[in-house]
Design a protein around this motif. Structure first.
Motif, PDB file in Angstrom:
ATOM      1  N   GLU A  99      -7.358  -5.851  10.101  1.00 11.52           N
ATOM      2  CA  GLU A  99      -7.918  -4.383  10.365  1.00 11.52           C
ATOM      3  C   GLU A  99      -7.238  -3.804  11.491  1.00 11.52           C
ATOM      4  OE1 GLU A  99     -11.913  -1.860  10.340  1.00 11.52           O
ATOM      5  OE2 GLU A  99     -12.074  -4.405  10.267  1.00 11.52           O
ATOM      6  N   THR A 157      -6.042  -3.389   6.473  1.00 14.26           N
ATOM      7  CA  THR A 157      -6.897  -2.163   6.263  1.00 14.26           C
ATOM      8  C   THR A 157      -6.266  -1.196   7.296  1.00 14.26           C
ATOM      9  OG1 THR A 157      -8.731  -3.040   5.793  1.00 14.26           O
ATOM     10  CG2 THR A 157      -9.101  -1.241   6.815  1.00 14.26           C
ATOM     11  N   ASP A 201      -4.681  -1.324   2.370  1.00  8.91           N
ATOM     12  CA  ASP A 201      -5.686  -0.327   2.164  1.00  8.91           C
ATOM     13  C   ASP A 201      -5.828   0.768   3.183  1.00  8.91           C
ATOM     14  OD1 ASP A 201      -7.867   0.652   0.830  1.00  8.91           O
ATOM     15  OD2 ASP A 201      -9.126  -0.307   1.857  1.00  8.91           O
ATOM     16  N   LYS A 220     -15.572  -1.703   1.694  1.00  7.68           N
ATOM     17  CA  LYS A 220     -14.570  -2.575   2.295  1.00  7.68           C
ATOM     18  C   LYS A 220     -14.918  -4.289   2.292  1.00  7.68           C
ATOM     19  CE  LYS A 220     -14.108  -2.363   6.829  1.00  7.68           C
ATOM     20  NZ  LYS A 220     -13.836  -1.969   8.159  1.00  7.68           N
TER      21      LYS A 220
END
Length: 244
Positions: A99, A157, A201, A220
């Motif tokens: 992330e 992410t 993403d 998510k």
């Protein structure tokens, strides 16, 4: 950067479903004090990679997992350690979820117009004016050390307006990693089914590791769990030590 050890409902769900979760406090983090942090900064950054590698190997030796059932999750600066391990020892892992990961360390720290660069010089160094710092970062930087080999699958992410980890750097990383995976499969005469899934993403308008609205947060988490089940080949079955 300290690990976030706060309660997470998704972690409770995983444990109840038979997963084993391990938290690795690598050198460079602040969980074990200032000395522990200083052992993982500047030219000592690779210590964090060695620690993560040692933790995963220990988990395998204890029989809690094996490479085909092992995935790691990291965020922000933790992406450096995870990305570097994927380059140096990809056979330890089946998948990674990252992330807002810091993956293009060298190019980012060379750009003094970015907020992260000046703030984080004591952590990473000043490669623009110090050749020793340049060589040190170049030696472990995840982006710089991508090469054709068998990589784990990756779900990244990203946040559109992230000023600390620019989206442009993540796009470069994803593109280079996909090309390396493609080259490896072609040179090894492997079918496309053997290529890792390398996914990005992007959350429009978001900033660095922003808290998302409730529904987007659930989406998510759902995506992460679906990705893990697919990549670890767990669809239709629960992970169990009997399978290890």
């Amino acid at each position: 950067m300290d690990l976030n050890m706060n309660f997470k409902a998704e972690n409770k769900l995983l444990v109840e479903d038979g997963w084993i979760l391990a938290f690795c406090h690598v050198r460079g983090g602040g969980e074990l004090g200032c000395s522990w942090h200083k052992q993982g900064i500047l030219d000592k950054k690779p210590n964090g990679v060695h620690d993560l590698q040692a933790c995963i190997k220990h988990i395998h030796q204890l029989g809690f997992s094996q490479p085909c059932y092992t995935a790691i999750m990291a965020s922000s600066a933790g992406g450096v350690v995870a990305g570097a391990l994927a380059n140096s020892d990809p056979g330890l892992l089946q998948a990674m979820i990252l992330e807002a990961p810091f993956l293009d360390v060298l190019k980012t720290m060379m750009d003094t117009s970015l907020p992260l660069t000046i703030e984080e010089e004591e952590e990473w160094g000043s490669p623009e004016c110090n050749m020793e710092h340049y060589r040190s970062i170049e030696s472990y930087c995840p982006y710089q050390n991508i090469r054709p080999q068998s990589y784990p699958s990756v779900l990244i992410t990203a946040y559109e307006n992230d000023q600390r980890v620019p989206l442009s750097g993540l796009l470069r990383y994803v593109n280079k990693l996909r090309m390396a995976a493609e080259q490896y499969c072609q040179s090894s005469d492997l079918p496309d089914s053997k290529k890792p899934n390398i996914l990005l993403d992007v959350y429009p308008g978001g900033s660095h590791c922003d808290s998302l609205p409730w529904e987007e947060s659930l989406q998510k988490v759902s995506m992460h769990l679906s990705f893990l089940h697919k990549e670890l080949n767990l669809n239709g079955c629960k992970p169990s030590r009997d399978n290890l």
